[in-house]
Design a protein around this motif. Structure first.
Motif, PDB file in Angstrom:
ATOM      1  N   GLN A  30       0.831  -1.207   0.000  1.00  0.00           N
ATOM      2  CA  GLN A  30       0.000   0.000   0.000  1.00  0.00           C
ATOM      3  C   GLN A  30       0.861   1.251   0.000  1.00  0.00           C
ATOM      4  N   LEU A  31       1.922   1.231   0.823  1.00  0.00           N
ATOM      5  CA  LEU A  31       2.797   2.398   0.897  1.00  0.00           C
ATOM      6  C   LEU A  31       3.531   2.627  -0.420  1.00  0.00           C
ATOM      7  N   ILE A  32       4.010   1.532  -1.022  1.00  0.00           N
ATOM      8  CA  ILE A  32       4.750   1.647  -2.281  1.00  0.00           C
ATOM      9  C   ILE A  32       3.844   2.134  -3.411  1.00  0.00           C
ATOM     10  N   GLY A  78      -4.493   7.201   3.710  1.00  0.00           N
ATOM     11  CA  GLY A  78      -4.412   7.993   4.934  1.00  0.00           C
ATOM     12  C   GLY A  78      -4.390   7.177   6.202  1.00  0.00           C
ATOM     13  N   SER A  79      -4.125   5.863   6.093  1.00  0.00           N
ATOM     14  CA  SER A  79      -4.182   5.004   7.274  1.00  0.00           C
ATOM     15  C   SER A  79      -3.146   5.391   8.320  1.00  0.00           C
ATOM     16  N   LEU A  80      -1.963   5.805   7.889  1.00  0.00           N
ATOM     17  CA  LEU A  80      -0.947   6.232   8.856  1.00  0.00           C
ATOM     18  C   LEU A  80      -1.364   7.525   9.544  1.00  0.00           C
ATOM     19  N   GLU A  81      -1.946   8.428   8.770  1.00  0.00           N
ATOM     20  CA  GLU A  81      -2.388   9.700   9.335  1.00  0.00           C
ATOM     21  C   GLU A  81      -3.460   9.479  10.401  1.00  0.00           C
ATOM     22  N   ILE A  94       3.865  -6.901  -5.750  1.00  0.00           N
ATOM     23  CA  ILE A  94       4.787  -6.041  -5.003  1.00  0.00           C
ATOM     24  C   ILE A  94       5.363  -6.797  -3.817  1.00  0.00           C
ATOM     25  N   ASN A  95       4.503  -7.520  -3.106  1.00  0.00           N
ATOM     26  CA  ASN A  95       4.959  -8.332  -1.968  1.00  0.00           C
ATOM     27  C   ASN A  95       6.008  -9.344  -2.430  1.00  0.00           C
ATOM     28  N   LEU A  96       5.756  -9.988  -3.562  1.00  0.00           N
ATOM     29  CA  LEU A  96       6.696 -10.985  -4.076  1.00  0.00           C
ATOM     30  C   LEU A  96       8.010 -10.342  -4.534  1.00  0.00           C
ATOM     31  N   PHE A  97       7.944  -9.159  -5.137  1.00  0.00           N
ATOM     32  CA  PHE A  97       9.170  -8.447  -5.495  1.00  0.00           C
ATOM     33  C   PHE A  97      10.045  -8.255  -4.252  1.00  0.00           C
TER      34      PHE A  97
END
Length: 330
Positions: free
Chosen positions: A176-178, A184-187, A252-255
């Motif tokens: 999600q971050l990438i 806005g979950s961190l916020e 992305i997780n697999l990368f």
């Protein structure tokens, strides 16, 4: 106190002292025989920090007295009790004094989790009373570990490649971050404690840190751009052999995971223990064979071989994503 004193009388005596203390002060109780377990529940409601050391010897009591004279912290005093092989110690903190904690995790070990932790620390370096801790995924899934963390900290969230599913603690995936889709979950974790301008500065740092190339480059000695291209070919071949289409978040997780795996393989230090091999071979008997076939180009290029334990971790990552999607990937 006399030997025949009751738990209620002990509580009354302690409460009398607590009423004379001010917020921010700390109280250390030394018990020479037995323990105060019968009144622990009362102590948990205290408005100040209380330390309890049970079965205290004379030598330890003198050592603690000397440490108090030297103004050592309560935490150091309790750690001294461990070093002296005491059977038990407890510390009770008011909820308002609990430090905020963000956990980072990865299924294949703490290496990648530590890299995620460092990237978050760089983003949140100017947020006071906020700690980060990297933990092994399977260790973090232990309910006893989760309960201990909740007692000691206000656990804000888990950030990582895989969700350990801690009750009432949100999970934020690195994907999600990438992809810039954390919504806005961190916020939301900080409510109104941070200004909009401050949170925007943090978001800008996180966007700069959490690019896929930065992430991969931080966890491997191999050139990130070249490695990402090779992994893209690997995933494409594997999708074709398995006759499936992996969603972008999972890719992305697999990368990230395969990058960390390549680091281990190049250093001849692969994962050698995985408890799910029997399940993988029973439920998806072609998985390991087809992954090795897809991996053959990278195996030749980098001079490495991938073992079944490493493949098992990849299987579990895809299986967990499959369960979360409820639609079927495998």
């Amino acid at each position: 106190m006399p030997m025949d004193i009751t738990p209620g009388e002990v509580t009354d005596i302690i409460n009398k002292h607590l009423r004379q203390m001010e917020t921010g002060q700390e109280l250390l109780l030394l018990v020479d025989t037995g323990s105060l377990k019968d009144i622990y529940q009362e102590l948990e409601n205290s408005v100040i920090t209380i330390g309890v050391i049970s079965n205290v010897s004379t030598g330890l009591a003198l050592d603690i007295g000397n440490r108090i004279i030297q103004h050592e912290s309560l935490d150091n005093l309790l750690e001294a009790s461990i070093q002296n092989n005491l059977p038990e110690f407890r510390i009770f903190r008011p909820a308002t004094q609990k430090q905020r904690l963000i956990l980072t995790t990865c299924m294949s070990g703490e290496g990648t989790a530590q890299k995620i932790q460092h990237m978050l620390e760089e983003g949140f370096f100017d947020v006071p009373s906020l700690r980060f801790r990297s933990m092994d995924f399977h260790h973090l899934k232990d309910p006893a570990v989760q309960n201990r963390l909740k007692r000691e900290f206000t656990v804000l969230a888990v950030v990582g490649t895989d969700n350990p599913r801690i009750k009432d603690v949100p999970f934020i995936s690195v994907e999600q971050l990438i992809l810039g889709r954390d919504e806005g979950s961190l916020e939301h974790l900080f409510g109104d404690s941070l200004t909009k301008d401050h949170m925007q500065r943090i978001n800008n740092r996180l966007l700069a840190n959490f690019s896929l190339e930065n992430m991969v480059g931080s966890i491997t000695i191999i050139d990130a751009r070249v490695l990402l291209q090779d992994i893209e070919v690997l995933i494409s071949r594997f999708e074709r052999y398995m006759n499936l289409t992996l969603p972008n978040d999972l890719k992305i997780n697999l990368f990230i995971h395969i990058s960390a795996m390549m680091e281990r393989l190049v250093r001849a230090n692969p994962i050698r223990e995985y408890n799910g091999l029997e399940e993988m071979n029973r439920l998806s008997p072609d998985f390991a064979v087809l992954f090795k076939r897809a991996f053959s180009i990278m195996a030749q290029k980098y001079g490495v071989e991938v073992n079944e334990e490493e493949i098992g971790i990849i299987y579990e990552i895809i299986k967990n994503a499959n369960e979360a999607e409820q639609g079927g990937i495998l």
